[in-house]
Design a protein around this motif. Structure first.
Motif, PDB file in Angstrom:
ATOM      1  N   ILE A   1      -0.864  -5.060   1.904  1.00 19.20           N
ATOM      2  CA  ILE A   1      -1.063  -5.049   0.451  1.00 19.20           C
ATOM      3  C   ILE A   1      -2.555  -4.944   0.179  1.00 19.20           C
ATOM      4  O   ILE A   1      -3.364  -5.612   0.831  1.00 19.20           O
ATOM      5  N   ILE A   2      -2.949  -4.082  -0.783  1.00 21.78           N
ATOM      6  CA  ILE A   2      -4.372  -3.984  -1.128  1.00 21.78           C
ATOM      7  C   ILE A   2      -4.673  -5.087  -2.135  1.00 21.78           C
ATOM      8  O   ILE A   2      -3.893  -5.331  -3.053  1.00 21.78           O
ATOM      9  N   SER A   3      -5.828  -5.671  -1.985  1.00 19.60           N
ATOM     10  CA  SER A   3      -6.231  -6.680  -2.978  1.00 19.60           C
ATOM     11  C   SER A   3      -7.530  -6.215  -3.630  1.00 19.60           C
ATOM     12  O   SER A   3      -8.191  -5.288  -3.143  1.00 19.60           O
ATOM     13  N   GLU A   4      -7.901  -6.875  -4.721  1.00 15.73           N
ATOM     14  CA  GLU A   4      -9.126  -6.484  -5.435  1.00 15.73           C
ATOM     15  C   GLU A   4     -10.358  -6.633  -4.555  1.00 15.73           C
ATOM     16  O   GLU A   4     -11.354  -5.941  -4.745  1.00 15.73           O
ATOM     17  N   SER A   5     -10.284  -7.520  -3.559  1.00 13.76           N
ATOM     18  CA  SER A   5     -11.450  -7.725  -2.683  1.00 13.76           C
ATOM     19  C   SER A   5     -11.729  -6.498  -1.805  1.00 13.76           C
ATOM     20  O   SER A   5     -12.810  -6.349  -1.247  1.00 13.76           O
TER      21      SER A   5
ATOM     22  N   LEU B   1       0.845  -1.196   0.000  1.00 14.98           N
ATOM     23  CA  LEU B   1       0.000   0.000   0.000  1.00 14.98           C
ATOM     24  C   LEU B   1       0.886   1.253   0.000  1.00 14.98           C
ATOM     25  O   LEU B   1       0.595   2.223  -0.706  1.00 14.98           O
ATOM     26  N   LEU B   2       1.964   1.223   0.764  1.00 18.78           N
ATOM     27  CA  LEU B   2       2.863   2.380   0.834  1.00 18.78           C
ATOM     28  C   LEU B   2       3.411   2.756  -0.534  1.00 18.78           C
ATOM     29  O   LEU B   2       3.440   3.928  -0.900  1.00 18.78           O
ATOM     30  N   ASP B   3       3.848   1.738  -1.296  1.00 22.93           N
ATOM     31  CA  ASP B   3       4.374   1.989  -2.642  1.00 22.93           C
ATOM     32  C   ASP B   3       3.318   2.675  -3.510  1.00 22.93           C
ATOM     33  O   ASP B   3       3.589   3.641  -4.219  1.00 22.93           O
ATOM     34  N   ALA B   4       2.099   2.141  -3.452  1.00 23.13           N
ATOM     35  CA  ALA B   4       1.010   2.666  -4.283  1.00 23.13           C
ATOM     36  C   ALA B   4       0.658   4.100  -3.904  1.00 23.13           C
ATOM     37  O   ALA B   4       0.452   4.956  -4.762  1.00 23.13           O
ATOM     38  N   LEU B   5       0.609   4.381  -2.587  1.00 26.36           N
ATOM     39  CA  LEU B   5       0.237   5.732  -2.130  1.00 26.36           C
ATOM     40  C   LEU B   5       1.319   6.752  -2.482  1.00 26.36           C
ATOM     41  O   LEU B   5       1.013   7.894  -2.827  1.00 26.36           O
ATOM     42  N   ALA B   6       2.577   6.335  -2.400  1.00 32.30           N
ATOM     43  CA  ALA B   6       3.675   7.251  -2.752  1.00 32.30           C
ATOM     44  C   ALA B   6       3.680   7.505  -4.255  1.00 32.30           C
ATOM     45  O   ALA B   6       3.867   8.634  -4.716  1.00 32.30           O
ATOM     46  N   TYR B   7       3.446   6.448  -5.044  1.00 30.49           N
ATOM     47  CA  TYR B   7       3.451   6.582  -6.503  1.00 30.49           C
ATOM     48  C   TYR B   7       2.335   7.512  -6.979  1.00 30.49           C
ATOM     49  O   TYR B   7       2.513   8.300  -7.907  1.00 30.49           O
ATOM     50  N   THR B   8       1.167   7.423  -6.340  1.00 28.75           N
ATOM     51  CA  THR B   8       0.018   8.247  -6.760  1.00 28.75           C
ATOM     52  C   THR B   8       0.005   9.611  -6.073  1.00 28.75           C
ATOM     53  O   THR B   8      -0.932  10.384  -6.257  1.00 28.75           O
ATOM     54  N   LYS B   9       1.045   9.903  -5.267  1.00 32.86           N
ATOM     55  CA  LYS B   9       1.202  11.202  -4.590  1.00 32.86           C
ATOM     56  C   LYS B   9       0.134  11.458  -3.511  1.00 32.86           C
ATOM     57  O   LYS B   9      -0.069  12.599  -3.097  1.00 32.86           O
ATOM     58  N   ILE B  10      -0.570  10.418  -3.076  1.00 26.40           N
ATOM     59  CA  ILE B  10      -1.504  10.599  -1.949  1.00 26.40           C
ATOM     60  C   ILE B  10      -0.701  10.934  -0.695  1.00 26.40           C
ATOM     61  O   ILE B  10      -1.135  11.706   0.156  1.00 26.40           O
ATOM     62  N   ILE B  11       0.480  10.332  -0.590  1.00 24.79           N
ATOM     63  CA  ILE B  11       1.416  10.711   0.477  1.00 24.79           C
ATOM     64  C   ILE B  11       2.685  11.241  -0.187  1.00 24.79           C
ATOM     65  O   ILE B  11       3.063  10.780  -1.258  1.00 24.79           O
ATOM     66  N   PRO B  12       3.337  12.252   0.430  1.00 27.41           N
ATOM     67  CA  PRO B  12       4.510  12.838  -0.212  1.00 27.41           C
ATOM     68  C   PRO B  12       5.712  11.894  -0.257  1.00 27.41           C
ATOM     69  O   PRO B  12       6.562  12.008  -1.133  1.00 27.41           O
ATOM     70  N   SER B  13       5.800  10.949   0.697  1.00 29.89           N
ATOM     71  CA  SER B  13       6.926  10.013   0.707  1.00 29.89           C
ATOM     72  C   SER B  13       6.537   8.776   1.504  1.00 29.89           C
ATOM     73  O   SER B  13       5.585   8.800   2.283  1.00 29.89           O
ATOM     74  N   LYS B  14       7.305   7.698   1.305  1.00 29.12           N
ATOM     75  CA  LYS B  14       7.007   6.462   2.038  1.00 29.12           C
ATOM     76  C   LYS B  14       7.277   6.626   3.532  1.00 29.12           C
ATOM     77  O   LYS B  14       6.553   6.069   4.357  1.00 29.12           O
ATOM     78  N   SER B  15       8.289   7.398   3.889  1.00 30.49           N
ATOM     79  CA  SER B  15       8.566   7.615   5.319  1.00 30.49           C
ATOM     80  C   SER B  15       7.400   8.350   5.985  1.00 30.49           C
ATOM     81  O   SER B  15       7.006   8.037   7.113  1.00 30.49           O
TER      82      SER B  15
END
Length: 406
Positions: free
Chosen positions: A380-384, A342-356
């Motif tokens: 990890i987010i899943s489709e469910s 989830l952290l990777d996804a949120l950082a990539y989409t700029k929802i959070i400014p950084s993983k830290s």
């Protein structure tokens, strides 16, 4: 008979005048041409510029003609005002692109029809200057001793002021001189951090042309603690909906401190001053009504009434526990992203400014997915997890996002 100066003073705009009594008399008796300069250092204006646009709009509504001066030439140098480090050097292509983007934004606030306003670009006279002529015509009127005492240079002197930046004040003074000759522009307006640069233009016209010229500075948009408004943990609040969504823009004003409500209503809306004072006098829970009105009015001015209504509706639905997510900012994730954390996804989409920053939020219980707090930083987010094709993510206390799969 009151003039626009009385309105601007009453609403808290004006910080300094070069010639207070003369300016008050002039604006009461005549319709003048004035200018505000905007350096196109980014492809969008931000909240700091919004105050200047409101100031211009008040002046235009009172019958005065604004010149919006795009700094296509000065942006090649970079304004040292308020900076401890030298600004990043922009290419001519970057600057031209930024100018076009900003022109479109300014047109929301200023009426350019029938010569009611002028759009100019100082690249037209700065880019082909003859250096020797410029020094003889303009440089001769500037005292280096005095320039070094200017506030705009003091901070830069600590780290090393380049000769490139040292020229900025001369160029801004020369801009005013050119606009005075071309359009009979007699006044410059701008933020109070520009005071030294603005005086240079006033004095240059008075010495060289023997004509009156004036400057008026506006207060900077700061909160009750004296910090510049318009900055958040994820960066500046932009006027471009691609950079700051209308919903996030609305939420910024909805969440200002109680002590900043009156200032923001006065400076950033056209509500009558009596209504501003009434709203600002509300106490405790009732002040939230004033904040809603502030958020709606400012969002309406920048993004239009329809977007303001959508943002208001989305905020109300979420805070009342409703599940109407139709107007909440939507972020798309690819199926590949679902295979990572989830952290990777949120950082990539700029929802959070950084993983830290994301880890810190999760550890403090600040990330909520579909009403459930995320406690595992490696989740990890899943489709469910996607209910009706989307996930409602809450970041911190008041930021909501609708996540969908591309």
């Amino acid at each position: 008979m009151s003039s626009v100066v009385d309105t601007l003073i009453e609403r808290g705009f004006i910080k300094q005048f070069t010639h207070e009594e003369e300016i008050k008399e002039l604006l009461e008796k005549e319709k003048i041409t004035f200018y505000i300069g905007i350096d196109p250092t980014a492809d969008s204006l931000h909240i700091g510029h919004f105050l200047a646009l409101m100031l211009m709009s008040h002046m235009q509504r009172a019958g005065h003609r604004p010149i919006v001066l795009m700094g296509g030439g000065t942006a090649m140098i970079g304004d040292p005002s308020g900076k401890t480090d030298m600004r990043k050097m922009l290419t001519k292509e970057d600057i031209d692109h930024n100018v076009e983007c900003i022109k479109a934004q300014v047109s929301r606030f200023i009426d350019f029809t029938d010569n009611k306003a002028i759009l100019a670009n100082n690249a037209d006279w700065l880019m082909d200057l003859n250096y020797i002529n410029f020094l003889r015509e303009v440089g001769v009127h500037f005292s280096v001793n005095r320039m070094l005492t200017a506030e705009c240079y003091k901070q830069r002197l600590e780290k090393g002021l380049t000769f490139l930046e040292f020229n900025y004040m001369l160029m801004q003074g020369y801009d005013f001189l050119q606009l005075n000759k071309k359009y009979n522009c007699v006044m410059e307006l701008g933020g109070d951090d520009q005071w030294s640069n603005m005086i240079s233009g006033v004095e240059l016209i008075r010495r060289k042309e023997g004509k009156p010229a004036y400057a008026m500075t506006a207060t900077l948009l700061t909160n009750s603690e004296g910090k510049k408004m318009g900055k958040t943990e994820s960066g500046a609040i932009w006027l471009d909906p691609e950079k700051t969504t209308p919903y996030d823009f609305y939420q910024y004003w909805r969440n200002v401190a109680d002590s900043d409500v009156e200032k923001c209503l006065s400076l950033l809306t056209f509500l009558p001053i009596d209504e501003v004072k009434r709203l600002a006098s509300l106490k405790d829970a009732a002040i939230n009504e004033a904040k809603k009105i502030l958020a709606f009015e400012v969002t309406k001015l920048v993004h239009g009434e329809e977007e303001a209504k959508k943002a208001e509706k989305a905020a109300e639905a979420l805070f009342s526990g409703g599940k109407d997510m139709s107007n909440v900012p939507t972020v798309a994730m690819t199926r590949e992203m679902l295979e990572g954390s989830l952290l990777d996804a949120l950082a990539y989409t700029k929802i959070i400014p950084s993983k830290s920053e994301g880890r810190r939020l999760i550890q403090q219980g600040g990330i909520v997915l579909n009403d459930e707090k995320v406690t595992d930083v490696n989740v990890i987010i899943s489709e469910s997890d996607f209910k009706d094709g989307s996930i409602l993510l809450k970041r911190g206390k008041k930021k909501f996002y609708k996540i969908v799969i591309e």
